[in-house]
Scaffold this motif. Structure first.
Motif, mmCIF file in Angstrom:
data_model
loop_
_atom_site.group_PDB
_atom_site.id
_atom_site.type_symbol
_atom_site.label_atom_id
_atom_site.label_comp_id
_atom_site.label_asym_id
_atom_site.label_seq_id
_atom_site.Cartn_x
_atom_site.Cartn_y
_atom_site.Cartn_z
ATOM 1 N N VAL A 77 -2.541 -2.626 2.350
ATOM 2 C CA VAL A 77 -2.137 -2.621 3.873
ATOM 3 C C VAL A 77 -0.561 -3.009 4.122
ATOM 4 O O VAL A 77 -0.172 -3.959 3.980
ATOM 5 N N GLY A 78 0.090 -1.651 4.151
ATOM 6 C CA GLY A 78 1.642 -1.919 4.037
ATOM 7 C C GLY A 78 2.114 -2.182 5.453
ATOM 8 O O GLY A 78 1.190 -1.991 6.442
ATOM 9 N N ASN A 136 -3.023 -7.650 7.845
ATOM 10 C CA ASN A 136 -2.766 -7.887 6.380
ATOM 11 C C ASN A 136 -2.519 -9.354 5.929
ATOM 12 O O ASN A 136 -1.609 -9.803 5.164
ATOM 13 N N ARG A 162 -2.255 -6.920 0.846
ATOM 14 C CA ARG A 162 -0.724 -6.559 1.338
ATOM 15 C C ARG A 162 -0.397 -5.219 0.526
ATOM 16 O O ARG A 162 0.566 -4.575 0.983
ATOM 17 N N SER A 163 -0.704 -4.952 -0.755
ATOM 18 C CA SER A 163 -0.480 -3.735 -1.400
ATOM 19 C C SER A 163 -1.296 -2.684 -1.008
ATOM 20 O O SER A 163 -1.041 -1.458 -1.128
#
Lengths: 268, 532
Positions: free
Chosen positions: A103-104, A67, A100-101
């Motif tokens: 892939v948390g 991420n 990143r939203s």
């Protein structure tokens, strides 16, 4: 998988159409120092992939490539391709914020914001504009907490600070917070290392449930945990991927001597 | 198994309670007790120093918070105060001479003997300050129907006499010298008080004899007539007439002789014997009132201590602080946020960091020079205004704000940043939603400490002309003004004794400001912290 001969990776799990993330020839440098050496691996969707290996072997670094959290470290440089849904996430046109939203991430130490439980969950939804109304937001918070198995414990005190929860609850809160953004992949960096066995069991249960809907990658120091929760396991050593395969195979019949030694506790 | 047989065994004390061990333990405990004692001594010393400081300022300043005023019942004669007519308020308001004449006429009527010579008139008129009539002049200008009415007017007593009444400036003693006998004129033109038959006379004689050679003033008073003692005989006093109704020579008096021994020689004080006599009389008549010195808070500076106030400096300080805060706090916080959260770590940022730390240590007067050169000469801004003062002080405290803010930002755990970034917050969002609110209490404390430093700063303001004499309370930040520490400096260098308590009073006002700011800081901190 690729036409290049794989010297450092004797065996990889087969790349198939279930692959969510395909990492190809990843090198990571911290300044002059190279931390990851030419790692390639596919990560399957709707399953749990565990990274094991001794401390400092680069598992967390590799996880953070997915991420682009390494971007936030000064002097860190990632080379190679990470293909997620057909696009390279390291491409300059990819916005890491957007990535990143999708892939948390859940961190080693529970790190809830020093805000209310509700605000902790709602924050991600707010900044990404996922809720159009207050009831929408409440809905997201409730769904996320239910999925993280925390709803029954906190439904009466959503306004109290998230930092007031116990360690295990805080970690589930962090998982719920990650879920609330509706990601496709959840990365977990030793999520249970700061927790007691009961809280750990609770999280492992949760990971098993989340597998139905998400692609999960978990870094762990506990071989038993890897064996319990993951379908695929990758063994790292000194920045290199030694072996990767189905968890059952890895723990019963590893093909590499070093894997064998590590799993049986002879080094590491 | 682990112990190799050939290895030399480690020598262990036979027991933890061995004599040597107990001795060592005792020494360790003694060292700890000593260290604690040193700490207590240090704290005690600090508290003592603080107490001494506060007490000395308070006792000094105490007298400045009250002042004496003389009450006059004056008839507002039109010819004197409004020669141009009643409908000329501006002329009435500025007609100091006219109103002063009324006061002077009243003083002459109260002490008729002073009308004889110019010297005496000047001495009696000095009881009040010329400008003390300004308030009544303004009042009459606003209410013209007061003209030709009798109005009770209060005028500030001159600062020297005010100080005298408060017990300062002179070392004195009042006593009864004895019972007055016959008052007669002697051949040398002096007055002789004869036939003083009283036991108190002996005590007076010895009191005067004790002061032999120190040149004291000994004032004698029979009824309302005042004399100065020249010499003492066994049974009589030789004195010269000072003031009051002329004595009836040759008559027998049945009243006591009051004596006022002023040990400070006349040449060493600013009040004359006569003025002391008049003030005593006025005081006895109830015409002198001790009132709260509200002028200290409502009036601007003046060359007369009794009329001077700190209002211009208070307002000037507030304006300066506002300008400083508006400039230094946002700029400082933004600079700190950028350096701490966004700036790449390289040679340039290292250089900037070193220079910020150096700037914090630069003497404040250098910033004054900078302000004078840049704001006044280059930009042509006006001198002596809070706007420039605030900007200079803002530059002065900017490094402090940046350093404090960076320290506060640094103390926010990195896990908060990674948590926000991991959720897909942008760096700016992570900083402004999470890091900055968590750092706010620390930043706030740093900012208030910086403001407190700016509030007490004098040197740079002197260089940009804020030492100017300001006799009007400013209403805007670009008007001439002064600030509290500069006022302290100015008043402290004033020649008259009365400036001393005034200076202490301003110090107290400044300290109150500082305490209020610190209280505000503590309260804001609490509020911010409770939110988490």
């Amino acid at each position: 998988m690729l036409d290049k001969t794989e010297t450092s990776q004797p065996e990889s799990a087969p790349s198939d159409k279930d692959t969510k993330i395909d990492c190809r020839h990843i090198d990571v440098f911290y300044g002059e120092k190279q931390a990851i050496f030419d790692i390639s691996m596919p990560i399957r969707d709707r399953s749990v992939t565990a990274f094991i290996g001794p401390s400092g072997c680069g598992k967390s670094t590799f996880l953070r490539c997915m991420n682009r959290m390494n971007d936030t470290i000064d002097g860190a440089r990632v080379e190679g391709e990470i293909i997620m849904d057909g696009a390279d996430i390291n491409d300059p046109t990819v916005d890491p914020v957007l990535l990143r939203s999708r892939v948390g991430m859940v961190f080693q130490k529970p790190n809830p914001f020093p805000k209310s439980i509700f605000d902790n969950i709602a924050y991600g939804a707010r900044i990404h504009g996922l809720a159009s109304s207050k009831s929408d937001l409440e809905n997201i918070v409730e769904t996320s907490l239910v999925r993280a198995g925390l709803w029954d414990e906190v439904k009466d005190r959503l306004a109290s600070p998230g930092t007031g929860l116990s360690g295990g609850q805080q970690q589930r809160l962090c998982i719920a917070r990650a879920i609330a953004v509706n990601p496709e992949v959840i990365l977990m960096d030793e999520p249970c290392s700061a927790l007691d066995p009961i809280a750990t069991a609770r999280i492992e249960e949760l990971i098993d449930e989340l597998r139905e809907q998400y692609c999960l990658v978990i870094v762990t120091h506990s071989m038993q945990q890897a064996a319990r929760v993951s379908q695929n396991t990758a063994f790292f050593h000194l920045g290199k991927l030694i072996e990767m395969g189905e968890t059952e195979m890895m723990f019963t019949n590893p093909s590499n001597q070093r894997t064998q030694d590590y799993i049986t506790g002879r080094f590491g | 198994m682990t112990d190799a047989p050939e290895a030399t065994p480690i020598e262990r004390p036979s027991s933890f309670a061995s004599e040597a061990a107990m001795k060592r333990l005792k020494r360790r405990h003694a060292a700890e007790r000593r260290f604690r004692a040193y700490g207590l001594v240090a704290i005690g010393f600090a508290i003592l120093a603080l107490l001494v400081l506060v007490l000395s300022i308070l006792t000094q300043a105490w007298s400045a918070f009250t002042r004496h005023e003389v009450v006059f019942d004056l008839t507002m004669e039109r010819e004197l105060i409004a020669p141009e007519g009643r409908d000329q308020p501006e002329q009435i308001a500025s007609n100091v001479t006219g109103f002063n004449t009324l006061v002077q006429q009243d003083l002459l009527a109260t002490f008729p003997e002073t009308g004889r010579t110019r010297q005496l008139r000047r001495e009696v008129f000095a009881l009040t300050t010329r400008l003390a009539v300004l308030p009544i002049a303004h009042k009459v200008a606003e209410q013209p129907d007061l003209i030709d009415e009798t109005v009770s007017v209060r005028a500030a007593l001159s600062d020297d006499l005010d100080l005298y009444l408060k017990g300062g400036a002179t070392d004195r003693r009042a006593m009864v010298a004895g019972q007055a006998g016959i008052i007669a004129a002697n051949e040398a033109g002096l007055i002789e008080i004869e036939e003083i038959g009283d036991s108190r006379f002996a005590a007076f004689q010895s009191a005067v004899a004790d002061l032999e050679g120190t040149d004291p003033s000994v004032l004698l008073r029979v009824d309302d007539t005042w004399f100065t003692l020249e010499s003492i005989n066994t049974n009589s006093l030789i004195a010269s007439y000072l003031t009051g109704p002329a004595p009836l020579l040759g008559d027998r008096y049945e009243t006591p002789i009051d004596a006022l021994i002023i040990k400070t020689p006349a040449s060493n004080r600013t009040v004359s014997d006569r003025q002391i006599a008049w003030t005593t009389m006025l005081n006895e008549q109830g015409r002198i009132k001790r009132v709260f010195n509200s002028g200290l808070f409502t009036q601007a500076d003046s060359t007369y201590p009794e009329l001077a106030g700190a209002a211009a400096a208070i307002v000037g300080s507030i304006f300066t602080m506002i300008v400083t805060a508006l400039f230094a706090i946002p700029v400082g916080i933004l600079a700190a946020v950028y350096l701490e959260e966004f700036a790449p770590k390289n040679r340039l940022t290292d250089l900037i960091e070193v220079n910020i730390n150096n700037l914090a240590a630069v003497p404040s007067i250098v910033f004054g020079l900078l302000g004078a050169a840049v704001f006044l000469n280059l930009f042509g801004m006006p001198r002596s205004v809070p706007l420039v003062g605030g900007l200079v002080l803002g530059l002065l405290v900017l490094p402090t704000v940046i350093i404090a803010s960076r320290a506060a930002l640094k103390s926010v755990p990195p896990s908060i940043r990674t948590a926000a970034l991991g959720l897909g917050a942008s760096r700016t969002q992570a900083v402004f939603h999470h890091v900055l609110p968590l750092a706010a209490p620390g930043i706030l404390t740093g900012a208030i400490i910086a403001m407190a430093r700016a509030l007490g700063e004098t040197a740079p303001l002197l260089l940009i002309g804020m030492v100017a004499f300001v006799n009007e309370v400013p209403t805007r930040a670009d008007q001439e003004s002064t600030v509290l520490p500069v006022l302290i400096y100015k008043w402290f260098s004033g020649a008259e004794r009365a400036w001393e308590p005034m200076t202490s009073a301003v110090i107290i006002i400044l300290l109150v400001f500082l305490v209020l700011m610190n209280l505000a800081a503590v309260m804001l901190r609490r509020r911010f912290e409770r939110r988490w």
